[in-house]
Write a protein that holds these residues in place. Sequence first.
Motif, PDB file in Angstrom:
ATOM      1  N   ILE A 258       0.864  -1.179   0.000  1.00  0.00           N
ATOM      2  CA  ILE A 258       0.000   0.000   0.000  1.00  0.00           C
ATOM      3  C   ILE A 258       0.903   1.233   0.000  1.00  0.00           C
ATOM      4  O   ILE A 258       1.819   1.340   0.812  1.00  0.00           O
ATOM      5  N   ARG A 259       0.643   2.154  -0.909  1.00  0.00           N
ATOM      6  CA  ARG A 259       1.462   3.365  -0.998  1.00  0.00           C
ATOM      7  C   ARG A 259       0.538   4.576  -1.078  1.00  0.00           C
ATOM      8  O   ARG A 259      -0.430   4.588  -1.841  1.00  0.00           O
ATOM      9  N   ALA A 260       0.840   5.585  -0.274  1.00  0.00           N
ATOM     10  CA  ALA A 260       0.006   6.783  -0.240  1.00  0.00           C
ATOM     11  C   ALA A 260       0.857   7.969   0.193  1.00  0.00           C
ATOM     12  O   ALA A 260       2.033   7.807   0.542  1.00  0.00           O
ATOM     13  N   LYS A 261       0.249   9.161   0.163  1.00  0.00           N
ATOM     14  CA  LYS A 261       0.885  10.352   0.698  1.00  0.00           C
ATOM     15  C   LYS A 261       0.200  10.733   2.003  1.00  0.00           C
ATOM     16  O   LYS A 261      -0.993  10.457   2.206  1.00  0.00           O
ATOM     17  N   ALA A 262       0.965  11.373   2.883  1.00  0.00           N
ATOM     18  CA  ALA A 262       0.399  11.818   4.149  1.00  0.00           C
ATOM     19  C   ALA A 262      -0.837  12.675   3.879  1.00  0.00           C
ATOM     20  O   ALA A 262      -0.819  13.582   3.043  1.00  0.00           O
ATOM     21  N   GLY A 263      -1.918  12.359   4.587  1.00  0.00           N
ATOM     22  CA  GLY A 263      -3.187  13.039   4.391  1.00  0.00           C
ATOM     23  C   GLY A 263      -4.165  12.278   3.530  1.00  0.00           C
ATOM     24  O   GLY A 263      -5.361  12.578   3.536  1.00  0.00           O
ATOM     25  N   ASP A 264      -3.666  11.287   2.791  1.00  0.00           N
ATOM     26  CA  ASP A 264      -4.565  10.481   1.958  1.00  0.00           C
ATOM     27  C   ASP A 264      -5.461   9.585   2.816  1.00  0.00           C
ATOM     28  O   ASP A 264      -5.144   9.265   3.968  1.00  0.00           O
ATOM     29  N   THR A 265      -6.559   9.158   2.213  1.00  0.00           N
ATOM     30  CA  THR A 265      -7.452   8.188   2.846  1.00  0.00           C
ATOM     31  C   THR A 265      -7.259   6.838   2.166  1.00  0.00           C
ATOM     32  O   THR A 265      -7.269   6.738   0.937  1.00  0.00           O
ATOM     33  N   ILE A 266      -7.070   5.820   2.970  1.00  0.00           N
ATOM     34  CA  ILE A 266      -6.927   4.456   2.475  1.00  0.00           C
ATOM     35  C   ILE A 266      -8.266   3.746   2.641  1.00  0.00           C
ATOM     36  O   ILE A 266      -8.882   3.802   3.714  1.00  0.00           O
ATOM     37  N   VAL A 267      -8.710   3.089   1.594  1.00  0.00           N
ATOM     38  CA  VAL A 267      -9.962   2.321   1.634  1.00  0.00           C
ATOM     39  C   VAL A 267      -9.647   0.901   1.177  1.00  0.00           C
ATOM     40  O   VAL A 267      -9.245   0.689   0.027  1.00  0.00           O
ATOM     41  N   ILE A 268      -9.799  -0.041   2.074  1.00  0.00           N
ATOM     42  CA  ILE A 268      -9.534  -1.451   1.746  1.00  0.00           C
ATOM     43  C   ILE A 268     -10.816  -2.248   1.941  1.00  0.00           C
ATOM     44  O   ILE A 268     -11.341  -2.347   3.051  1.00  0.00           O
ATOM     45  N   LYS A 269     -11.304  -2.793   0.853  1.00  0.00           N
ATOM     46  CA  LYS A 269     -12.466  -3.683   0.911  1.00  0.00           C
ATOM     47  C   LYS A 269     -11.935  -5.098   1.068  1.00  0.00           C
ATOM     48  O   LYS A 269     -11.352  -5.669   0.147  1.00  0.00           O
TER      49      LYS A 269
ATOM     50  N   PRO B 177     -15.958 -15.919   7.770  1.00  0.00           N
ATOM     51  CA  PRO B 177     -15.788 -16.461   6.418  1.00  0.00           C
ATOM     52  C   PRO B 177     -16.886 -15.985   5.474  1.00  0.00           C
ATOM     53  O   PRO B 177     -18.069 -15.926   5.851  1.00  0.00           O
ATOM     54  N   ASP B 178     -16.485 -15.627   4.267  1.00  0.00           N
ATOM     55  CA  ASP B 178     -17.372 -15.158   3.196  1.00  0.00           C
ATOM     56  C   ASP B 178     -17.988 -13.795   3.473  1.00  0.00           C
ATOM     57  O   ASP B 178     -18.864 -13.349   2.724  1.00  0.00           O
ATOM     58  N   GLU B 179     -17.527 -13.108   4.527  1.00  0.00           N
ATOM     59  CA  GLU B 179     -18.023 -11.758   4.795  1.00  0.00           C
ATOM     60  C   GLU B 179     -16.989 -10.724   4.354  1.00  0.00           C
ATOM     61  O   GLU B 179     -15.809 -11.030   4.186  1.00  0.00           O
ATOM     62  N   THR B 180     -17.452  -9.497   4.195  1.00  0.00           N
ATOM     63  CA  THR B 180     -16.599  -8.399   3.738  1.00  0.00           C
ATOM     64  C   THR B 180     -16.672  -7.244   4.738  1.00  0.00           C
ATOM     65  O   THR B 180     -17.741  -6.954   5.289  1.00  0.00           O
ATOM     66  N   PHE B 181     -15.544  -6.629   4.969  1.00  0.00           N
ATOM     67  CA  PHE B 181     -15.459  -5.460   5.852  1.00  0.00           C
ATOM     68  C   PHE B 181     -14.652  -4.390   5.131  1.00  0.00           C
ATOM     69  O   PHE B 181     -13.641  -4.698   4.492  1.00  0.00           O
ATOM     70  N   VAL B 182     -15.087  -3.140   5.225  1.00  0.00           N
ATOM     71  CA  VAL B 182     -14.368  -2.041   4.571  1.00  0.00           C
ATOM     72  C   VAL B 182     -13.609  -1.245   5.624  1.00  0.00           C
ATOM     73  O   VAL B 182     -14.204  -0.661   6.534  1.00  0.00           O
ATOM     74  N   TYR B 183     -12.288  -1.250   5.507  1.00  0.00           N
ATOM     75  CA  TYR B 183     -11.433  -0.401   6.341  1.00  0.00           C
ATOM     76  C   TYR B 183     -11.261   0.938   5.624  1.00  0.00           C
ATOM     77  O   TYR B 183     -10.864   0.988   4.461  1.00  0.00           O
TER      78      TYR B 183
END
Length: 568
Positions: A60-71, A109-115
């Motif tokens: 994962i690569r981003a700049k400070a202040g960015d928002t990370i969204v992981i499904k 198992p088989d469920e999804t969570f969004v960080y």
Amino acid sequence: MEKRILLYLLICWSLASNLEKSMAAKARHYNFEVGYIYWSPDCEERMMIGINGRFPGPTIRAKAGDTIVIKLKNSLPTEGVVIHWHGIKQLGTPWADGTASISQCAINPDETFVYRFQVDKAGTYFYHGHYGMQRAAGLYGSLIVDAPDGEEPFRYDAEHSLLLSDWWHENVQAQTLGLSTIPFRWVGEPQTILINGRGQYNCSLAHFTGETSLCKITNSQCAPVVLRVLPNKTYRLRIASTTSLSSLNLAIGNHKMTVVEADGNYVKPVIVDDIDIYSGESYSVLITTDQNTSSNYWLSIGIRGRLPKTQPALAIINYHPNSLSKLPSSKPPVTPQWNKYSHSKAFTYKIVAMDGTPMPPAKSNRQIALLNTQNKIDGYIKWSINNISLAVPPTPYLGSMKYGVKNVFSAEKPPENFSEDYDVMRPPINPNSKKGSGVYKLEFNSTIDFILQNTNTLSENVSEIHPWHLHGHDFWVLGYGDGKFKKSDVAEFNLKNPPLKNTVVLFPYGWTAIRFVTNNPGVWPFHCHIEPHLHMGMGIVLAEGVEFVSKIPNEALACGITGQKLRN
């Protein structure tokens, strides 16, 4: 009311000071599917945990202040999963910290969570599983946060990242069972040290140094790591350790290293021949490629703090235009003797804050001393803090405390000190302990000191290294000492330039003092980052300003008692 006004002012100040940066910030989206895979990280195929069918997980690569969204989808057929974003403070999103039974429910198992969370500060970080011992099964990857344009305090021409880990051929389920049985079965030393998920079991030295033992590498999954460089340039090496057990030492043949970052915080540059790095830590070092351009050079990683039974890991610094397969002519650097703690302490004590780093408050509002002991509960070997072995409840602390759900965890207040006559140099006279799930409740926006005190284990003349990691915060490392902490040691605390870190080493038979401010509403674990030690109870849970936490997503609550309330 005063606390609410203070929090409001802090939020307004933060929003105003970051308005310009936020206008340029981006949302970085990732899809993660966690599942079992067959992989050969050290040329021996095993079943392990991967992300999107690969190991290690995506960088994962981003700049400070960015928002990370992981499904994140859990495709493990019989296990829950969570991922902790190690070193990310989760300001305003404590449910995204990724700690099962503390910040959220395990994802079934088989469920999804969004960080979804903001990366507030540049630095070298990583992510890893925080459910059971899934980190030891391969659930991890790198997370790099770049500084905003023009704000990096030092210059370099290019960079390489090194994610270090250790690897066992025995599966995690068997390891977990062994830690929880009578007789006790320790996980033993790792078979291999991995660099960026790659190593060579029982053959790396033979392959690289021309010894006679047979070593065939026919799989790209375990091919040696080669770092390509141009002559007369400056390179940043980002180094992070997600080991489950091992303390490591890293050196590069013929090259000095200048340490400039530790755990996402800039430090006063210091030139060293090698670095010690403990599980949970990260460093950035600068190297200059000013050596003989007709040669390649070894990067060597060996075991510290435990009698080495694992071969060093090797990578090649490949000077252009030399062939990638050209072996260095010199021998790899040799790791210092495993128990030469004077060498480790000399390096650790050199790490101090860069000028301009925020300084700690002059005094603390509360001091909590944590005695780190190995104990027994009903014949089972455990680790305890102040004679309490952590056992987390099925309902996450964060949701239950935010919404006032009762009978989730122990109401008993955890002890804040230990007996003055405890002899830290000998095994405990009474080895018996007990399990507990109590929480250290800390006043919001107060200054807390923790004194970590190491001791002798159940065996004579044995005291181990313990790297301690605090979620949700950086802390100032005020000092280290040998033997038992004394009140007079407070006068020797470093208040001039203590480094800011999120993970700190506790040396054998010694103590470590840290200070932090409780300015991040949430519930946060503070624990040893050695996977089996945490599994055996070496940790505590802290709560601060939970009343200021905004609405928690239902997905983070849908288990245990809170899950029942949602369903009803």
